[in-house]
Design an enzyme around this catalytic site. Structure first.
Site, PDB file in Angstrom:
ATOM      1  N   SER A 227      38.560  66.044  90.547  1.00  0.00           N
ATOM      2  CA  SER A 227      39.435  66.772  89.630  1.00  0.00           C
ATOM      3  C   SER A 227      39.246  68.263  89.861  1.00  0.00           C
ATOM      4  O   SER A 227      38.446  68.689  90.680  1.00  0.00           O
ATOM      5  CB  SER A 227      39.101  66.421  88.181  1.00  0.00           C
ATOM      6  N   LYS A 228      39.984  69.016  89.111  1.00  0.00           N
ATOM      7  CA  LYS A 228      39.991  70.477  89.171  1.00  0.00           C
ATOM      8  C   LYS A 228      38.561  71.055  89.059  1.00  0.00           C
ATOM      9  O   LYS A 228      38.239  72.074  89.653  1.00  0.00           O
ATOM     10  CB  LYS A 228      40.854  70.927  87.991  1.00  0.00           C
TER      11      LYS A 228
END
Ligand code: GLU
Length: 445
Positions: A227-228
């Site tokens: 994820s980010k």
């Protein structure tokens, strides 16, 4: 071999999607003339699919230099065909219209058991559901994961079109892949649970399914789903972070590709030659931006100074960078590393009070005075004599090299980090170097 990449344009192209695109591209290109990559934009989610997102995905693929042979085909543009097949399935009893809601499905499971697939009754109106037989099973044959068996009794009669007749993913994907003559479906493992529904659509069409390959999920170095949080998440972010497309292709190709334990740098042509989807590991692959940075640094070093300068001038929007590139290239791993390291050459020293305090105190001032008079006499003002002059100051003062070089660095760059100090003095030229030293004299923390 006919493969496809079928992104939903509901956002940017993420790293996992880029890997899916790359693996499909490698498969097609590995086959040479006999390989075709079809690009299909799965835009049936009208609210989230925007032209900007489509443009962004095409732009990301182009930046990665992944070309396609057919398409982009908009899934929505195929609605007439979807209607035609839906009518056929309704007609021959493979599908039926039902007004059953999510609540009805829950109630059904409460009565029959939670793992019992929902079966509705044909009401002649409402959404279109696929009729799933109670007996038997669908077996997903997957070149990476082997066989996965889904017992029909556990599968719901899947909704394949809304009440207004618009087709939903599991139906549209199977019809489109079938019509496009797709032979291999390579996509993320998150789609594995959709595959039995798609197999049932193939069966209803009386068509043979393609070969499937579900790619393992990407995890971050902490073992959690990518994820980010783990850094750059989209292809655009990788570009902005200064990675080279060739390095990104190389790194993504190795994620989960069990062929390359002992080697890391594999040029794209070699990846194409050796790619074999059957050798992809079924274990989750780890995306580690630190390794990508390292690999990118290796690719940067393989560029000539002229090539790297051209890339950096495009990246920064500045010109006249060649000399600065020459003296910085060993210290940068990405294109984005360059300006923070060498921008002071063009824009003047940075403003860093802590660096001034540490290096431009009383001792630093005395050093700068000595360095100034030594540099004023250097003749010719070139790398080797500059180095000799600075080392002369070190010796005359009985100092450590660092205690002479760091004040000079802070005078020139404002910060205690820069390309090589002698090289920097040479690139700046005598006048500019002396002017910056003069400004730093009397300028304490
Ligand atoms: N459109 C789907 C997605 O972006 C992929 C569908 C597929 O590859 O079958 O996740």
């Amino acid at each position: 071999m006919r493969v496809r990449f079928a992104p939903s344009p509901t956002g940017a192209l993420h790293i996992g999607g880029a890997r899916t695109a790359l693996f499909n591209w490698l498969m097609a290109r590995h086959e040479g003339e006999d390989g075709t990559l079809v690009l299909r934009i799965e835009d049936t989610d009208r609210e989230r699919s925007t032209p900007e997102n489509v443009a962004q995905i095409l732009d990301a693929l182009q930046w990665l230099e992944l070309d396609w042979d057919e398409g982009p085909i908009s899934q929505i543009s195929r609605s007439d065909r979807h209607q035609e097949v839906l009518a056929q399935l309704l007609d021959d009893g493979h599908a039926y219209r039902s007004t059953a809601t999510a609540d009805d499905v829950r109630a059904y499971k409460a009565r029959h058991g939670a793992d019992r697939g929902f079966r509705g009754t044909a009401e002649g109106e409402g959404a279109i559901r696929l009729r799933v037989p109670d007996d038997g099973a669908s077996v997903v044959r997957d070149v990476i994961r082997g066989d996965t068996t889904f017992q029909h009794v556990h599968l719901d009669d899947a909704v394949i079109a809304r009440g207004d007749g618009t087709a939903l993913y599991n139906f549209a994907v199977a019809v489109d892949d079938h019509d496009a003559g797709i032979t291999h479906v390579v996509r993320g493992e998150d789609h594995l649970s959709n595959t039995p529904k798609q197999l049932l659509v193939y069966e209803a069409l009386g068509a043979a399914p393609p070969v499937f390959a579900h790619l393992p999920l990407l995890h971050g170095p902490d073992g959690k789903k990518l994820s980010k949080r783990h850094g750059a998440a989209s292809v655009q972010e990788l570009r902005d972070a200064g990675y080279l497309p060739a390095a990104v292709r190389n790194y993504l190709a190795l994620l989960g590709w069990g062929d390359a334990d002992d080697e890391t740098l594999i040029p794209t042509a070699e990846l194409v030659r050796r790619f074999d989807i059957a050798r992809v590991s079924r274990n989750p692959a780890q995306f580690d931006e630190v390794k990508l940075r390292w690999m990118n640094g290796r690719y940067l070093r393989e560029l000539s100074t002229d090539e790297l300068t051209a890339q950096l001038e495009r990246f920064t929007g500045r010109t006249g960078l060649r000399d600065a590139v020459e003296i910085s290239r060993e210290k940068v791993q990405t294109l984005a590393d360059f300006w923070p390291l060498a921008g002071f050459i063009f824009d003047g020293p940075a403003d860093d009070a802590a660096a001034r305090e540490k290096w431009l105190g009383e001792a630093g001032q005395a050093v700068l005075a000595d360095v100034r008079s030594a540099l004023a006499q250097v003749d010719p003002y070139e790398l080797a004599p500059i180095e000799a002059a600075l080392r002369g100051v070190v010796e005359a003062r009985g100092a450590k090299p660092k205690d002479v070089f760091q004040p000079v660095r802070v005078a020139l760059a404002g910060v205690p980090v820069s390309p090589g100090i002698f090289e920097t003095l040479a690139v700046l030229g005598r006048d500019e170097s002396l002017a910056r030293i003069d400004r730093a004299i009397g300028q304490t923390g």
